[in-house]
Design an enzyme around this catalytic site. Sequence first.
Site, short mmCIF file in Angstrom:
data_model
loop_
_atom_site.label_atom_id
_atom_site.label_comp_id
_atom_site.label_asym_id
_atom_site.label_seq_id
_atom_site.Cartn_x
_atom_site.Cartn_y
_atom_site.Cartn_z
N GLU A 68 13.92 4.63 0.47
CA GLU A 68 13.29 3.65 -0.40
C GLU A 68 14.05 3.62 -1.72
O GLU A 68 14.23 4.70 -2.29
CB GLU A 68 11.83 4.08 -0.66
CG GLU A 68 10.85 3.01 -0.28
CD GLU A 68 9.41 3.48 -0.38
OE1 GLU A 68 8.96 3.69 -1.52
OE2 GLU A 68 8.76 3.63 0.66
N ALA A 117 1.43 -1.65 -1.77
CA ALA A 117 0.06 -1.63 -1.22
C ALA A 117 -1.00 -1.47 -2.31
O ALA A 117 -2.08 -2.04 -2.21
CB ALA A 117 -0.08 -0.54 -0.17
N THR A 169 1.75 1.71 5.83
CA THR A 169 1.52 1.71 4.37
C THR A 169 1.37 3.16 3.89
O THR A 169 0.82 3.39 2.82
CB THR A 169 0.24 0.93 4.00
OG1 THR A 169 -0.84 1.42 4.79
CG2 THR A 169 0.40 -0.56 4.21
N HIS A 175 6.85 -1.53 -1.14
CA HIS A 175 5.88 -0.49 -1.51
C HIS A 175 4.88 -1.02 -2.57
O HIS A 175 4.81 -0.51 -3.69
CB HIS A 175 6.60 0.77 -2.03
CG HIS A 175 5.78 2.01 -1.91
ND1 HIS A 175 6.32 3.26 -1.71
CD2 HIS A 175 4.43 2.21 -1.96
CE1 HIS A 175 5.36 4.17 -1.66
NE2 HIS A 175 4.20 3.55 -1.80
N GLY A 192 -8.49 9.01 7.09
CA GLY A 192 -9.04 9.38 5.79
C GLY A 192 -9.62 8.15 5.13
O GLY A 192 -10.02 7.19 5.80
N ARG A 193 -9.62 8.17 3.80
CA ARG A 193 -10.27 7.07 3.07
C ARG A 193 -9.66 5.71 3.44
O ARG A 193 -10.39 4.75 3.73
CB ARG A 193 -10.11 7.29 1.56
CG ARG A 193 -10.97 8.40 1.00
CD ARG A 193 -10.73 8.55 -0.50
NE ARG A 193 -9.39 9.04 -0.75
CZ ARG A 193 -9.11 10.30 -1.11
NH1 ARG A 193 -10.08 11.16 -1.26
NH2 ARG A 193 -7.87 10.67 -1.32
N ARG A 200 3.83 6.60 4.30
CA ARG A 200 5.11 7.01 3.74
C ARG A 200 6.20 6.70 4.77
O ARG A 200 6.00 6.90 5.97
CB ARG A 200 5.14 8.51 3.41
CG ARG A 200 4.35 8.87 2.15
CD ARG A 200 5.01 8.32 0.87
NE ARG A 200 4.32 8.71 -0.35
CZ ARG A 200 3.42 7.96 -0.99
NH1 ARG A 200 3.09 6.76 -0.55
NH2 ARG A 200 2.88 8.40 -2.11
#
Length: 324
Positions: free
Chosen positions: A264, A285, A233, A283, A152-153, A235
Amino acid sequence: MFVARRIPEPGLQSVRDATQADLWEDELPPPRDELLRRVAGKHGILTLLTDRVDDELLDAAGPDLRVVSNYAVGFDNVDVPACTSRRIPVGNTPSVLTETTADLAFALLMAAARRIPEGYDYVRAGQWKTWGPMLLLGPDVHHATLGIVGFGRIGREMARRASGFEMTVLYHDTTQATTEDESELRARYAELDELFAASDFISLHTNLTDETRGMLNGAAFARMKPTAIVINTSRGPVIDHAALHDALRDGAIGGAALDVTDPEPLPPDHPLLSLPNCLVVPHIASASHVTRARMAEMAAANLLHGLRGERLPTPVNPEVYEQK
Ligand code: DGY
């Protein structure tokens, strides 16, 4: 309306200017019972990925709830079908964090390959006595093969970064990119088996779904090169962490660099943290000043549109607008 944590000012200010906000000020997320109590009777809720939005919370909020705005692009913390069935639009913050997240994924790749955290610890511990021909050797990044899972992006931005290092890029997704996109991004589609077997680096950019949960398990690690480095990066639960631990400990793969974990936060005594070939960051990013501010503006815009009964700028369940 309830805002479940302090977010960067531009967004928070626009919420405050427009409406009376009940803001949870603590650094830690509201405990569940407090969250359920605080959302009661609210027309809008701004949640974070640490807040579970499900039937229980929607019931606690009550029938006046008009919008859930999630301060993240990922929304696996939100039971979207439950919101949709109540005709509550859910907003997220796509696009603004794409490049920042890819930057961090590439930084993790570089740091793990070139053993930067180990070097940093080595110097700080006073172990640096001389230049050593065998000291902290690692694999080259340039001209290596990168396997991108989820195109994806963010996955595509990762491919762009890799092309600067003249890497060979393989990708896997549920749908194949167009020939034009593949040639622009210099990436080739591969089935997962091939991608796992051929890649020196494997970077995860999938959503967390029933299909991707535990996708990197013992069988997947067994197919990888013993030198492979896995970067996550996306889940945490996309990786089976017990299997990852065993693969790293036993040399089935070379290393891992994780921005996201399961659970987490990762407790300090978690077995993964005892392994020198496992780099974990908390977490972060999307954690650039500009990106977090843009996310706040976007989350605020979704919230305020929803409160006014207008279509959210970025709804994840646009079908609520088609329901009669
Ligand atoms: C997201 O937005 O989903 C990230 O995990 C946090 O920015």
